[in-house]
Design a protein around this motif. Sequence first.
Motif, PDB file in Angstrom:
ATOM      1  N   GLY A 213      40.135  40.820 179.045  1.00  0.00           N
ATOM      2  CA  GLY A 213      39.158  40.454 180.053  1.00  0.00           C
ATOM      3  C   GLY A 213      37.774  41.006 179.760  1.00  0.00           C
ATOM      4  N   GLU A 214      36.875  40.746 180.700  1.00  0.00           N
ATOM      5  CA  GLU A 214      35.454  41.011 180.481  1.00  0.00           C
ATOM      6  C   GLU A 214      35.090  42.487 180.514  1.00  0.00           C
ATOM      7  N   LEU A 215      35.585  43.243 181.485  1.00  0.00           N
ATOM      8  CA  LEU A 215      35.163  44.636 181.669  1.00  0.00           C
ATOM      9  C   LEU A 215      35.450  45.485 180.432  1.00  0.00           C
ATOM     10  N   LYS A 216      36.694  45.461 179.975  1.00  0.00           N
ATOM     11  CA  LYS A 216      37.072  46.306 178.846  1.00  0.00           C
ATOM     12  C   LYS A 216      36.452  45.827 177.536  1.00  0.00           C
ATOM     13  N   THR A 217      36.289  44.516 177.401  1.00  0.00           N
ATOM     14  CA  THR A 217      35.713  43.986 176.171  1.00  0.00           C
ATOM     15  C   THR A 217      34.224  44.295 176.093  1.00  0.00           C
ATOM     16  N   LYS A 218      33.492  44.026 177.151  1.00  0.00           N
ATOM     17  CA  LYS A 218      32.049  44.282 177.130  1.00  0.00           C
ATOM     18  C   LYS A 218      31.743  45.760 176.935  1.00  0.00           C
ATOM     19  N   ASN A 219      32.607  46.615 177.455  1.00  0.00           N
ATOM     20  CA  ASN A 219      32.375  48.063 177.401  1.00  0.00           C
ATOM     21  C   ASN A 219      33.279  48.765 176.394  1.00  0.00           C
ATOM     22  N   MET A 220      33.677  48.044 175.362  1.00  0.00           N
ATOM     23  CA  MET A 220      34.540  48.639 174.339  1.00  0.00           C
ATOM     24  C   MET A 220      33.857  49.822 173.660  1.00  0.00           C
ATOM     25  N   HIS A 221      34.682  50.691 173.101  1.00  0.00           N
ATOM     26  CA  HIS A 221      34.209  51.794 172.274  1.00  0.00           C
ATOM     27  C   HIS A 221      34.215  51.284 170.841  1.00  0.00           C
ATOM     28  N   VAL A 222      33.208  51.638 170.056  1.00  0.00           N
ATOM     29  CA  VAL A 222      33.105  51.133 168.689  1.00  0.00           C
ATOM     30  C   VAL A 222      32.813  52.270 167.724  1.00  0.00           C
ATOM     31  N   HIS A 223      33.544  52.314 166.628  1.00  0.00           N
ATOM     32  CA  HIS A 223      33.174  53.123 165.470  1.00  0.00           C
ATOM     33  C   HIS A 223      32.706  52.156 164.396  1.00  0.00           C
ATOM     34  N   PHE A 224      31.549  52.451 163.812  1.00  0.00           N
ATOM     35  CA  PHE A 224      31.024  51.537 162.790  1.00  0.00           C
ATOM     36  C   PHE A 224      30.505  52.327 161.595  1.00  0.00           C
ATOM     37  N   SER A 225      31.128  52.089 160.458  1.00  0.00           N
ATOM     38  CA  SER A 225      30.661  52.668 159.197  1.00  0.00           C
ATOM     39  C   SER A 225      31.201  51.826 158.058  1.00  0.00           C
ATOM     40  N   LYS A 226      30.573  51.948 156.912  1.00  0.00           N
ATOM     41  CA  LYS A 226      31.090  51.282 155.719  1.00  0.00           C
ATOM     42  C   LYS A 226      32.179  52.170 155.112  1.00  0.00           C
ATOM     43  N   ILE A 227      33.271  51.560 154.680  1.00  0.00           N
ATOM     44  CA  ILE A 227      34.434  52.304 154.209  1.00  0.00           C
ATOM     45  C   ILE A 227      34.952  51.709 152.906  1.00  0.00           C
ATOM     46  N   GLN A 228      35.195  52.569 151.928  1.00  0.00           N
ATOM     47  CA  GLN A 228      35.848  52.142 150.685  1.00  0.00           C
ATOM     48  C   GLN A 228      37.327  51.912 150.960  1.00  0.00           C
ATOM     49  N   TYR A 229      37.883  50.840 150.396  1.00  0.00           N
ATOM     50  CA  TYR A 229      39.298  50.546 150.610  1.00  0.00           C
ATOM     51  C   TYR A 229      39.974  50.166 149.305  1.00  0.00           C
ATOM     52  N   GLY A 230      41.306  50.276 149.318  1.00  0.00           N
ATOM     53  CA  GLY A 230      42.130  49.870 148.186  1.00  0.00           C
ATOM     54  C   GLY A 230      43.254  48.979 148.671  1.00  0.00           C
ATOM     55  N   ALA A 231      44.287  48.841 147.874  1.00  0.00           N
ATOM     56  CA  ALA A 231      45.383  47.918 148.185  1.00  0.00           C
ATOM     57  C   ALA A 231      46.078  48.250 149.502  1.00  0.00           C
ATOM     58  N   LYS A 232      46.152  49.541 149.858  1.00  0.00           N
ATOM     59  CA  LYS A 232      46.836  49.946 151.089  1.00  0.00           C
ATOM     60  C   LYS A 232      45.876  50.203 152.250  1.00  0.00           C
ATOM     61  N   GLY A 233      44.583  49.881 152.038  1.00  0.00           N
ATOM     62  CA  GLY A 233      43.620  50.036 153.121  1.00  0.00           C
ATOM     63  C   GLY A 233      42.593  51.121 152.852  1.00  0.00           C
ATOM     64  N   GLU A 234      42.171  51.778 153.926  1.00  0.00           N
ATOM     65  CA  GLU A 234      41.075  52.751 153.899  1.00  0.00           C
ATOM     66  C   GLU A 234      41.274  53.850 152.856  1.00  0.00           C
ATOM     67  N   ILE A 235      40.170  54.176 152.165  1.00  0.00           N
ATOM     68  CA  ILE A 235      40.164  55.312 151.242  1.00  0.00           C
ATOM     69  C   ILE A 235      39.199  56.397 151.734  1.00  0.00           C
ATOM     70  N   ARG A 236      37.917  56.039 151.910  1.00  0.00           N
ATOM     71  CA  ARG A 236      36.960  57.056 152.389  1.00  0.00           C
ATOM     72  C   ARG A 236      35.743  56.393 153.013  1.00  0.00           C
ATOM     73  N   HIS A 237      35.112  57.146 153.915  1.00  0.00           N
ATOM     74  CA  HIS A 237      33.903  56.663 154.580  1.00  0.00           C
ATOM     75  C   HIS A 237      32.708  56.772 153.647  1.00  0.00           C
ATOM     76  N   LEU A 238      31.806  55.792 153.763  1.00  0.00           N
ATOM     77  CA  LEU A 238      30.610  55.721 152.939  1.00  0.00           C
ATOM     78  C   LEU A 238      29.380  55.792 153.850  1.00  0.00           C
TER      79      LEU A 238
END
Length: 288
Positions: A213-238
């Motif tokens: 719904g609208e309330l939780k979506t509009k007010n979501m918490h967000v982490h945003f950074s560029k991240i190096q990844y490999g075959a199994k996913g996240e490796i390290r933050h950039l």
Amino acid sequence: MERQYDRAVFGPSGHDETFVSEGNSATLQMPKWLSGKGLDIFEYSFGRGVRIGSEMAEAIGNEADKYGIEMSVHAPYFINFASVEQEKADNSITYLTSSLKALRHFHGSRCVFHSGAEGKQPRAEAFARTKDNFQRALCAISDLQLDDLIVCPETMGKQAQIGTVEEVIELCKLGKNVYPCVDFGHVNSLYQGALKTEDDFQRIVDKMFDGLGELKTKNMHVHFSKIQYGAKGEIRHLTFADTVYGPNFEPFCNVIVKNGLTPHILSESAGTQMLDSKTMKNLYLSKI
């Protein structure tokens, strides 16, 4: 009660290199410093355990109030609601409630947490166990009269971790005080660089609107950074200087503006959290 914003708000998670290079060392100095940088929020990590005393947390909370900085916390990384060991599941509840008690002293309202990992269980079994134990945690939070605070299960960046967008949506349905924390760097890592266009980000936001719904979506918490990844996913933050891995903020920024979202956006860049927060905020302000 959480402060209400009519726009997106921005800030760093943790101390960054500029904070230290400008002669600071204590979180008590952070609210004044962030206010001077034109930022709005700060996330304090309890990654290795809740180790701050109530008096110091109150002092930081008072400074945050003075300078108009919203505080949030990240619960210890030890949390694993998918654990087959009852003691670990019970301890996970304690880690979460302890984080909320400290959050109260910070005068904040949001606590981010990692839900768990599947281990050797089938994925469906691990997630069912996660939901059951998190539901017990929500009961404990209510019993302690901490349910006016918001808990935010985070999307995760490794295949073995609980925390796909769909799983986070399901966890957020378990309580009024459960909001999503979408880490777009994690999502991008899990799906091998899938977040490139506005439509890629819009699909995630649409899933949130449809599921929560609208309330939780509009007010979501967000982490945003560029991240190096490999075959199994996240490796390290950039940092935002990276040109290889992404994701880039501008397509998501356009989605924020187009959908009228008012998220809390924290940078988890590797040492440039404040600078990258400013970059995001400046871009956002230029578009509204």
